[in-house]
Design an enzyme around this catalytic site. Structure first.
Site, PDB file in Angstrom:
ATOM      1  N   GLY A 239       0.744  -1.258   0.000  1.00  0.00           N
ATOM      2  CA  GLY A 239       0.000   0.000   0.000  1.00  0.00           C
ATOM      3  C   GLY A 239       0.765   1.295   0.000  1.00  0.00           C
ATOM      4  N   CYS A 343      -9.715   3.865 -30.453  1.00  0.00           N
ATOM      5  CA  CYS A 343     -10.946   4.564 -30.808  1.00  0.00           C
ATOM      6  C   CYS A 343     -11.844   4.794 -29.599  1.00  0.00           C
ATOM      7  CB  CYS A 343     -11.687   3.759 -31.862  1.00  0.00           C
ATOM      8  SG  CYS A 343     -10.620   3.361 -33.233  1.00  0.00           S
ATOM      9  N   TYR A 372       1.827  -1.796 -12.210  1.00  0.00           N
ATOM     10  CA  TYR A 372       0.489  -1.802 -12.772  1.00  0.00           C
ATOM     11  C   TYR A 372       0.463  -1.182 -14.173  1.00  0.00           C
ATOM     12  CZ  TYR A 372      -0.290  -2.792  -7.868  1.00  0.00           C
ATOM     13  OH  TYR A 372      -0.217  -3.340  -6.613  1.00  0.00           O
TER      14      TYR A 372
HETATM   15  N1  LLP Z   1      -1.431  -7.107  -1.089  1.00  0.00           N
HETATM   16  C1  LLP Z   1      -2.704  -7.189  -1.526  1.00  0.00           C
HETATM   17  C2  LLP Z   1      -3.608  -8.164  -0.899  1.00  0.00           C
HETATM   18  C3  LLP Z   1      -3.147  -6.341  -2.560  1.00  0.00           C
HETATM   19  O1  LLP Z   1      -4.403  -6.414  -2.975  1.00  0.00           O
HETATM   20  C4  LLP Z   1      -2.242  -5.407  -3.139  1.00  0.00           C
HETATM   21  C5  LLP Z   1      -2.664  -4.532  -4.220  1.00  0.00           C
HETATM   22  C6  LLP Z   1      -0.911  -5.381  -2.666  1.00  0.00           C
HETATM   23  C7  LLP Z   1      -0.546  -6.227  -1.629  1.00  0.00           C
HETATM   24  C8  LLP Z   1       0.132  -4.456  -3.213  1.00  0.00           C
HETATM   25  O2  LLP Z   1      -0.194  -3.123  -2.963  1.00  0.00           O
HETATM   26  P1  LLP Z   1       0.859  -1.960  -3.352  1.00  0.00           P
HETATM   27  O3  LLP Z   1       2.031  -2.059  -2.426  1.00  0.00           O
HETATM   28  O4  LLP Z   1       1.256  -2.164  -4.772  1.00  0.00           O
HETATM   29  O5  LLP Z   1       0.076  -0.723  -3.157  1.00  0.00           O
HETATM   30  N2  LLP Z   1      -4.005  -1.257 -10.428  1.00  0.00           N
HETATM   31  C9  LLP Z   1      -4.004  -0.271  -9.381  1.00  0.00           C
HETATM   32  C10 LLP Z   1      -3.480  -0.827  -8.079  1.00  0.00           C
HETATM   33  C11 LLP Z   1      -4.221  -2.064  -7.597  1.00  0.00           C
HETATM   34  C12 LLP Z   1      -3.707  -2.580  -6.264  1.00  0.00           C
HETATM   35  C13 LLP Z   1      -4.327  -3.889  -5.930  1.00  0.00           C
HETATM   36  N3  LLP Z   1      -3.857  -4.546  -4.743  1.00  0.00           N
HETATM   37  C14 LLP Z   1      -3.195   0.938  -9.830  1.00  0.00           C
HETATM   38  O6  LLP Z   1      -2.733   0.962 -10.973  1.00  0.00           O
HETATM   39  O7  LLP Z   1      -3.066   1.918  -9.086  1.00  0.00           O
END
Ligand code: LLP
Length: 414
Positions: A239, A343, A372
């Protein structure tokens, strides 16, 4: 370390001029700095030195085999959310025992695959999932380590699509219900209930809600232990956000890691985290070439060869990515929308942006695209997905070929 810097108006990734990659590999093309990724992983890992811990990289952020291999060699564990991600991690040479399996919708086939691979543990998100894992484990006559993902009901201040820790979200078990569900899991003879997990959302620029969730989870650990649940680890999820805009101040990874380590010190608890974005986002750019300039009465457009199928974040989350030229020239700036060939009006990489006055044939870098980005790319409009390149010092190599037209129709029949 910022791996992307100008030297004499030429943009480099580590010691490689990005224009060399753009001409050599073609565009659109993702480029990643190996040095940055390893450095970020170590920033987390070293800050947690002295605390029993596991940094489990969230594979969903960028699952290219070369990156997974780098992280495995650096000592990372992996947070996976599908059988496909497990396949990738194993293909990269990592051990199943270093994987934790998250996600609300694990299928029986995926659970069996994870059991075959001997993963570290499952982060279970519902009672029905606990029942299924219990049944599959019983058939094998084994005990399976599980942790229950608890929804702490903390508001992660971020885009609503990637906030996950509120009661109304589909994730985890309601905090108020946690003890009952733990009791139920404890009664399952083939489950070894040892962990507590949560993940409240992504792209958090303020670590405050993460600390709040940690405190709530620690209170829960205490209550669970008192009722006989032998909690050995706490998984705080991922996060931590990154700065997409120049003015955006992202939390320092090491400071955050030290802060959470301090809270669990002396509690006889292993600390796990699942960072994705904060390890890879700033390590990557998407290279694109300007195809056309187009001016209407209302606006000016820079039409480039990358589109929403290559990088969906601007279209899906109204995300901001800086866009900078690979070669800086004294031609001033323009106010324009940077758009792709797809498009749809939603196909843009930037809107109303002040950017370098770029002409057809010029190359641009869409910044902070390592997380991502490629993983969410599609073949929409029958566009082959872009190539991926890894830079290590003064070397670069293609770590995923650009797709071909043949790739587009593979598996189809008439
Ligand atoms: N653990 C779980 C259970 C998760 O669902 C996620 C991300 C993470 C860890 C990793 O989180 P991070 O450290 O990357 O914030 N596609 C979106 C982000 C989706 C995140 C989904 N879950 C974007 O492009 O911002």
């Amino acid at each position: 370390m910022n791996p992307f810097i100008y030297d004499h108006d030429t943009l480099y990734c580590e010691q490689v001029a990005l224009a060399d990659i753009a001409t050599g590999a073609g565009t659109p093309c993702y480029v990643y700095s190996a040095g940055f990724i390893v450095e970020r992983f170590h920033a987390y890992n070293s800050a947690l030195d002295g605390t029993p811990h596991k940094v489990c990289y969230a594979v969903k952020a960028n699952s290219n085999l070369a990156l997974l291999r780098l992280l495995a060699e650096a000592g990372a564990g992996f947070d996976i959310v599908s059988g496909g991600e497990l396949y990738r991690v194993l293909a990269a040479g990592a051990k199943g025992a270093n994987c934790i399996f998250s996600g609300v919708g694990k299928t029986a086939v995926e659970i069996e695959y994870a059991l075959d691979a001997g993963i570290h543990s499952f982060n279970c998100e519902s009672e029905a999932e606990l029942d299924l894992i219990q049944a599959l484990a019983a058939r094998r006559r084994i005990e399976v380590p599980v942790s229950i993902r608890v929804n702490p009901d903390v508001n992660a201040v971020t885009h609503p699509y990637i906030s996950t820790g509120l009661r109304q979200h589909k994730f985890g078990i309601d905090r108020a219900d946690a003890e009952r569900v733990y009791d139920r899991a404890m009664a399952c003879p083939n489950l070894r209930v040892q962990g507590v997990s949560c993940h409240i959302g992504s792209q958090l620029l303020d670590p405050g809600p993460l600390m709040e969730a940690l405190d709530l989870m620690l209170e829960l650990v205490d209550r669970l232990r008192r009722r006989g649940v032998p909690v050995r680890w706490l998984d705080l999820g991922g996060g931590l956000g990154v700065g997409y805009r120049p003015a955006e101040q992202a939390p320092d990874v090491a400071e955050y890691a030290r802060a959470i380590a301090a809270r669990v010190s002396g509690l006889d608890l292993e600390l796990m985290i699942e960072p994705g974005r904060s390890i890879v986002a700033e390590a990557g750019v998407l290279l694109t070439r300007v195809l056309y300039r187009k001016k209407t009465e209302a606006k000016e457009f820079v039409v480039v060869d990358a589109a929403m199928n290559d990088l969906i974040r601007p279209a899906l989350y109204q995300a901001h990515h800086e866009i900078i030229p690979l070669r800086r020239r004294p031609t001033g700036t323009i106010l324009a929308d940077v758009v792709g060939p797809i498009c749809e009006t939603g196909d843009f990489l930037a809107r109303g942006r002040n950017l370098a006055n770029a002409f057809p044939g010029d190359y641009l870098a869409v910044c902070t695209a390592g997380a991502y980005g490629f993983v969410a790319a599609s073949n929409y409009n029958s566009r082959p997905r872009p190539a991926e390149v890894l830079v290590e010092g003064n070397n670069w190599r293609i770590v995923r070929q650009r797709e071909t037209f043949e790739d587009l129709v593979r598996g189809e029949s008439m």
